[in-house]
Structures are given as structure tokens and as C-alpha cells.
Design a protein around this motif. Sequence first.
Motif, mmCIF file in Angstrom:
data_model
loop_
_atom_site.group_PDB
_atom_site.id
_atom_site.type_symbol
_atom_site.label_atom_id
_atom_site.label_comp_id
_atom_site.label_asym_id
_atom_site.label_seq_id
_atom_site.Cartn_x
_atom_site.Cartn_y
_atom_site.Cartn_z
ATOM 1 N N ASN A 11 8.655 -13.948 8.712
ATOM 2 C CA ASN A 11 8.187 -12.708 9.123
ATOM 3 C C ASN A 11 6.851 -12.657 8.655
ATOM 4 O OD1 ASN A 11 11.207 -12.052 8.020
ATOM 5 N ND2 ASN A 11 10.923 -11.032 9.766
ATOM 6 N N HIS A 12 6.013 -11.570 9.507
ATOM 7 C CA HIS A 12 4.644 -11.249 9.208
ATOM 8 C C HIS A 12 4.797 -10.580 7.797
ATOM 9 C CE1 HIS A 12 3.894 -12.938 13.225
ATOM 10 N NE2 HIS A 12 3.962 -11.704 13.906
ATOM 11 N N MET A 13 3.618 -10.904 7.025
ATOM 12 C CA MET A 13 3.600 -9.956 5.809
ATOM 13 C C MET A 13 2.361 -9.750 5.287
ATOM 14 S SD MET A 13 6.662 -11.990 3.645
ATOM 15 C CE MET A 13 6.012 -13.632 4.365
ATOM 16 N N THR A 14 1.808 -8.825 4.533
ATOM 17 C CA THR A 14 0.684 -8.548 4.095
ATOM 18 C C THR A 14 0.577 -7.724 2.674
ATOM 19 O OG1 THR A 14 -1.633 -7.779 4.496
ATOM 20 C CG2 THR A 14 0.138 -6.454 5.720
ATOM 21 N N GLY A 15 -0.154 -7.788 1.945
ATOM 22 C CA GLY A 15 -0.233 -6.892 0.804
ATOM 23 C C GLY A 15 -1.145 -5.789 0.734
ATOM 24 N N ASP A 16 -1.984 -5.787 1.957
ATOM 25 C CA ASP A 16 -3.043 -4.792 2.069
ATOM 26 C C ASP A 16 -2.745 -3.604 2.908
ATOM 27 O OD1 ASP A 16 -5.499 -3.502 2.127
ATOM 28 O OD2 ASP A 16 -6.687 -5.264 2.388
ATOM 29 N N CYS A 17 -2.710 -2.184 2.609
ATOM 30 C CA CYS A 17 -2.076 -1.406 3.449
ATOM 31 C C CYS A 17 -3.123 -1.016 4.411
ATOM 32 C CB CYS A 17 -1.515 -0.117 2.496
ATOM 33 S SG CYS A 17 -0.943 1.247 3.327
ATOM 34 N N ARG A 18 -4.264 -1.381 4.145
ATOM 35 C CA ARG A 18 -5.723 -0.918 5.068
ATOM 36 C C ARG A 18 -5.479 -1.494 6.421
ATOM 37 N NH1 ARG A 18 -10.439 -2.784 1.644
ATOM 38 N NH2 ARG A 18 -9.191 -4.813 1.829
ATOM 39 N N TYR A 19 -4.994 -2.521 6.701
ATOM 40 C CA TYR A 19 -4.682 -3.236 7.897
ATOM 41 C C TYR A 19 -3.600 -2.437 8.817
ATOM 42 C CZ TYR A 19 -6.580 -7.604 5.891
ATOM 43 O OH TYR A 19 -7.512 -8.540 5.596
ATOM 44 N N PHE A 20 -3.095 -1.714 8.294
ATOM 45 C CA PHE A 20 -1.843 -0.960 9.097
ATOM 46 C C PHE A 20 -2.607 0.066 10.178
ATOM 47 C CE2 PHE A 20 0.700 -2.976 5.994
ATOM 48 C CZ PHE A 20 1.823 -3.821 6.839
ATOM 49 N N LYS A 21 -2.131 0.048 11.293
ATOM 50 C CA LYS A 21 -2.347 1.200 12.308
ATOM 51 C C LYS A 21 -1.364 2.156 11.924
ATOM 52 C CE LYS A 21 -3.248 2.400 17.067
ATOM 53 N NZ LYS A 21 -3.284 1.749 18.426
ATOM 54 N N ARG A 22 -0.235 1.801 12.150
ATOM 55 C CA ARG A 22 0.892 2.703 12.033
ATOM 56 C C ARG A 22 1.871 2.074 10.839
ATOM 57 N NH1 ARG A 22 0.151 2.695 17.364
ATOM 58 N NH2 ARG A 22 1.465 0.913 17.669
ATOM 59 N N ILE A 23 2.568 2.546 10.112
ATOM 60 C CA ILE A 23 3.459 2.117 9.095
ATOM 61 C C ILE A 23 4.554 2.852 8.845
ATOM 62 C CG2 ILE A 23 2.214 2.910 7.206
ATOM 63 C CD1 ILE A 23 3.084 0.344 5.627
ATOM 64 N N ASP A 24 5.988 2.486 8.724
ATOM 65 C CA ASP A 24 7.169 3.221 8.216
ATOM 66 C C ASP A 24 7.373 3.025 6.940
ATOM 67 O OD1 ASP A 24 9.479 4.839 8.260
ATOM 68 O OD2 ASP A 24 10.314 3.547 9.726
ATOM 69 N N LYS A 25 6.995 3.564 5.810
ATOM 70 C CA LYS A 25 7.237 3.616 4.612
ATOM 71 C C LYS A 25 8.889 3.710 4.218
ATOM 72 C CE LYS A 25 2.600 3.708 2.893
ATOM 73 N NZ LYS A 25 1.688 4.271 1.950
ATOM 74 N N GLU A 26 9.672 4.233 5.081
ATOM 75 C CA GLU A 26 10.974 4.522 4.724
ATOM 76 C C GLU A 26 11.569 3.089 4.730
ATOM 77 O OE1 GLU A 26 12.355 7.234 4.004
ATOM 78 O OE2 GLU A 26 10.550 8.634 4.341
#
Length: 372
Positions: A265-280
Motif C-alpha cells: 500500500n501507499h503510505m506517508t506520514g505527512d498530512c500536508r500531501y493530502f488533497k482529500r483524506i478520510d480520517k474515519e
Amino acid sequence: MAIALLFQAIPEALVLQVGELDTAKKVWDAIRMRHIGAERVKEARLQTLMAEFDRLKMKDSENINDFVGKLSEISSKSHALGEEIEESKLVKMFLKSLPRRKFIHIVASLEQVLDLKNTSFEDIVGRLKAYEERVQEEEESQEDQSKLMYSNTEQQTNRDYHEEYKGSRGRGGRFNRGRGCGRGGRDTSRIMCFRCDKMGHYASTCSDRLLKLHEAQEHDKDSTQDADELMLNEVVYLNKEKVMPSKYEYNGEDNMWYLDNGACNHMTGDCRYFKRIDKEITGKVKFGDDSHIDIKGKGSIEFVDQNGETRTMCDVYYIPDLRSNIISLGQATEAGCDIRLKGECLTMHDQAGKLLVKATRSRNRLYKVGWG
């Protein structure tokens, strides 16, 4: 004469049906109308067969031989109906239909190493059968070893219990518990856990078991929430046994991504990269160094490819404690990307053949690329 030649060229049953017609043109028109109906039936059968071919998926309980038999049967029926399935299409469909959990690594490797357009179906089947047999032998060996270790551990536990019981009676009663009795005073350096096959502890104190108990407790606690809230949350548990976070260099470089064939899976630790994110979407991921890290969301990010165009990469997990950014080559191939390795260079093209990534192998055999 024309009528006679037509009667000689058609089956006897059809001759009886058109025998009352008095001209060659009427006979020919009757035959033509019957064959148009047959062509339409054949076309309908062919469409049904192609729809079955597109839906075909290999089940976890099936083996390569059984699934290849289904593909070959559909290919033969299609050929009989006048439609030849190209071998390259058959190869790609075969690889796409395999169970992802079991065959993702070998499929990704074959797509990178081989030119699937010029690879025969028999060659791919032979490679997958060899891989399946190797995995099956390994699983049977691990299962036998697990059963043996479980039996030995049970016997040792029973012996420990009887020795402890006899010792407590000899010291003045069944309720007396002397120091050093039981597992607390034993040398566990030569004990192998039958749960994780690692040395130095029993299954009752295994970290994997404790993690699962912790997860079960969290699940029981969460189950007291309202039903509507439970419907909104999605919990995932990922196991990345082939991913070692420590092997990725971190020197403070921004926008540095590692291309890894071992990650699923693709993974990152930097939230700034996301255009859309589902934190649920939450959960945990276990890496090959036995570390467990929380998943805090999942979404899509935007990046600029080698041509300067803005692209979107979907299904990227947000793991705040992960110091590196990882691109799964296996997930990229599932999205239709063409990944090739030649010498020290790795290239990734999209479905249209446009270059997305070009990376050079570093000293530690990793491929990394800077994406803005």
C-alpha cells in the motif's frame, strides 16, 4: 441447375424445408434468412461468453490448474464461435484475476521483468505453478513445525505443573508457593513460541497475542458506541512483514518518496500531501521489525510528474509516526501503471504511455524520487 446445386450444398433437413420453392432466388433467400438468425444467436453467445471472461476471478480455494482450465475452456468456446482471444489479453486477464493476497508479489515481479505483450500464456502459467508449489511446500512445513512445537510446549507445561505440584506438597501443603517455582524461575532463552516462532518467551506472553488482546479490548470498548457512529468508522489492520522502516534514509529532504516492491500500500506520514483524506479510517500497521504504528486516515494526494503535469494518487494511508513516504509498486501496477527496471534505472508510465516517474537506484538498493 442453380436449384440443384443449392440442394446439393445444404443439409437434407433444410432441403425438405425449402423444397417447395420454385425458383433459385427464393431458395437462396430462405437459406440466407435462416443463417442470419444463426449468426445472431452466435453473436449473443459470444457476448455472454466475453462477459463471463471479464468477470472471472480465481478463488482462494482454487489452484492454478483449476483456474487455467476455466480460462482455456472459455478461450476454446470463443474460438469455436469465431472470436480469437489474443494471447496477450489472456495473459493479462490471468494475472489480474489471481488472488491479490497470495500472488501480488510474484505478479508485480513478472510485470516488471517480462514484456507481457510478447510472453506466451504457457510460460506465465508455468512460472505461477512453480511459485504456487513452492509456497505450498513452505506453508506445509510451517504448519507441521507449528504443530510439533505446540505439542512439545504442552508436554513441557504439563511436566512443569507436576513438578511444581510435587514441590509444593513437599514443602508443607498444596497451597504453599515457594520462590522459583513455575515459569518465573526458568531459563526461557531456549524456548520457542509456537505462535510467532521466535525464541525467548512462551505463547502466553507473546507480543502478537498481547497486541490482539489489546485490539479486542479496544473493539469491545468501541462496541458501546451508537450504531450510527459505528457505521461511519472503518478499521483496518495491515501487516507489512517485508517493510523495514529503518532501511529508509531520512535526511530531512522534503517531497522524497521511496518506491518499494515489498509494500502493498501507499503510505506517508505527512498530512500536508493530502488533497482529500478520510480520517474515519483508522487501525494499525505492523512492520517487519515488529513495530506497530497507528493509521489515522486514508485519502488521495496530488503530485507533479516528470512531464510537469499534475497527477492524483489514490488510496494512500496516513500514518503520522512514519518518517518516510512509500509508494507501493504493486498497487501502482493494479492502477494500470507500467513499471520497468533496466540497469540502475526504474521507470513508471501511465496507461497512455506517459512517463510518471524515473528513478535511479541508490547505494542501499532503494529507488527514490522527489515529487512536488
